[in-house]
Design an enzyme around this catalytic site. Structure first.
Site, mmCIF file in Angstrom:
data_model
loop_
_atom_site.group_PDB
_atom_site.id
_atom_site.type_symbol
_atom_site.label_atom_id
_atom_site.label_comp_id
_atom_site.label_asym_id
_atom_site.label_seq_id
_atom_site.Cartn_x
_atom_site.Cartn_y
_atom_site.Cartn_z
ATOM 1 N N HIS A 300 1.590 -5.869 7.175
ATOM 2 C CA HIS A 300 0.954 -4.832 6.360
ATOM 3 C C HIS A 300 1.628 -4.730 4.991
ATOM 4 O O HIS A 300 1.786 -3.634 4.438
ATOM 5 C CB HIS A 300 1.009 -3.475 7.075
ATOM 6 C CG HIS A 300 -0.188 -2.604 6.815
ATOM 7 N ND1 HIS A 300 -1.261 -2.530 7.665
ATOM 8 C CD2 HIS A 300 -0.496 -1.776 5.788
ATOM 9 C CE1 HIS A 300 -2.161 -1.688 7.192
ATOM 10 N NE2 HIS A 300 -1.717 -1.217 6.031
ATOM 11 N N MET A 335 2.880 -14.193 -4.193
ATOM 12 C CA MET A 335 2.938 -13.865 -5.618
ATOM 13 C C MET A 335 2.629 -15.067 -6.513
ATOM 14 O O MET A 335 2.703 -14.947 -7.737
ATOM 15 C CB MET A 335 4.330 -13.322 -5.961
ATOM 16 C CG MET A 335 4.618 -11.932 -5.434
ATOM 17 S SD MET A 335 3.734 -10.629 -6.344
ATOM 18 C CE MET A 335 4.724 -10.549 -7.845
#
Length: 410
Positions: A300, A335
């Site tokens: 999460h 990222m």
């Protein structure tokens, strides 16, 4: 002796090409961003601290998130040589359909808080890029409005099984009726994680703002203008169920969720059923035996259990165990395009971006999301060419070594 001469104007001209000035400040700002981290820095400047920290933060000491990002940094690539990579195909098949890139937009809650275009910007950008968009149960744009924004793209729905099961059942039926082809059944939120940045910022339901939070927000008039002149924040797909935002949040997480709930949802939804929040090989095997179509290895985004397993570390074992039985996907900590390529090489069929998309949204609305997608797409293609693979299918575990930093004590 070096022969010298005065430079001739015609020789200097090709070396003196000045970049054309872009009078559009938003586009100029976004084009200067070359990485997702660059977008994050822009987002931090342009967004009040409480809203930025809600996106950027994680649970408790934020170890799960930092370890997930570190895991991607602890990768060593092994390229092949002398292969023709003049053309690279980044498209892939996932959950019964195609995607132009091996990543999609993950479900995020309260999205219009970050920037007023919210999920609409994400759905529009995803549709234009040919990648899937996932709407959260706690999204601030309704199922039907996302479909209207992205009528020809792939829309997926993330489902929390709520205490009032009828609410979840009706949401499932609405997603199916709107043509959403994949349902993400989320299993890692029996209760909310302790997100300490939000508590310190007074980001609660109802809000309890601190003086420093208010002072931080004052120099960002553009955010306040958007926030105050657009419809109030609400969980758009839940407005018909009644109750305040706080009451709906309380209903959204239920510690009694179990495998029987998964069975009921399977019967209600005739598209692909994916379980999000898987954090062990054992649970992945059980879900494969139950016939789900896929799993998302996820903690999460580090926002629930701190010190949870790192999905990228878990990936190779899960892919070996169940990769032939269902489609294994991954999120948390991504990222860069290199992170995505490494995941694919170690067995993931697909990846999801959450914060990376939201940083773009906060930096510039829809065009910011488009810039985030563009950055990741360029990085994926460049990494594949440098590895000398011309398609997603050619990526293999031999291309990636996970360097060891955290080793379990025996």
């Amino acid at each position: 002796m070096i022969q010298r001469q005065l430079p001739k104007p015609r020789d200097l001209a090709p070396l003196m090409q000045f970049k054309k000035f872009d009078f559009n400040a938003s586009r100029r700002r976004l084009n200067a961003a070359l990485t997702i981290e660059d977008l994050r820095k822009i987002a931090k400047r342009r967004t009040p601290k409480a809203a930025f920290d809600y996106t950027d933060g994680a649970a408790e000491g934020e170890l799960s998130l930092s370890r997930a990002r570190q895991a991607f940094q602890d990768v060593e690539f092994t390229p092949s040589i002398l292969r023709d990579v003049s053309e690279v195909d980044t498209s892939t098949q996932i959950f019964g359909g195609s995607s132009a890139q091996p990543f999609g937009i993950a479900p995020t809650g309260f999205t219009r808080l970050m920037q007023t275009q919210g999920e609409t910007a994400g759905a529009l950008a995803a549709g234009a890029a040919g990648i899937p968009f996932t709407l959260s149960t706690l999204g601030t744009t309704s199922i039907e409005d996302v479909k209207a924004a992205n009528p020809d793209g792939r829309n997926w729905f993330q489902l929390y099984v709520m205490k009032d099961r009828e609410i979840s059942y009706k949401l499932t039926e609405r997603a199916a009726a709107a043509g959403f082809d994949t349902l993400m059944f989320t299993v890692d939120t029996p209760v909310a994680g302790a997100r300490l940045r939000d508590t310190r910022n007074g980001f609660s339901i109802p809000p309890a703002l601190t003086p420093s939070t208010v002072i931080n927000a004052i120099p960002r008039p553009w955010w306040w203008y958007d926030f105050l002149t657009t419809p109030p924040l609400e969980f758009a797909s839940l407005t018909s169920t009644g109750g305040t935002v706080g009451e709906l949040l309380d209903k959204a997480m239920d510690p009694s969720i179990n495998f029987e709930d998964l069975k009921v949802i399977r019967e209600l939804f005739n598209g692909k059923l994916v379980v999000k929040g898987v954090q062990s090989v054992e649970d992945a095997r059980k879900l494969a035996d139950l016939g789900v179509d896929g799993v998302v290895l996820s903690n999460h985004g580090g926002r629930q259990l701190d010190r949870a397993p790192v999905p990228f570390h878990l990936l190779p074992d899960v892919a070996r165990e169940v990769g032939n039985d269902l489609e294994v996907t991954i999120d948390t900590g991504i990222m860069s395009g290199a992170d995505i390529v490494a995941s694919l090489a170690l067995g993931a069929k697909f990846t999801f971006i959450g914060r990376a998309y939201l940083y773009g949204l906060m930096a510039g609305g829809r065009i910011g999301v488009e810039r985030a997608i563009e950055i990741l797409s360029q990085q994926i293609e460049r990494t594949m060419k440098l590895l000398e693979v011309s398609s997603i299918e050619e990526l293999e575990p031999k291309h990636v070594m996970q360097l060891t930093r955290l080793v379990p004590r025996v």
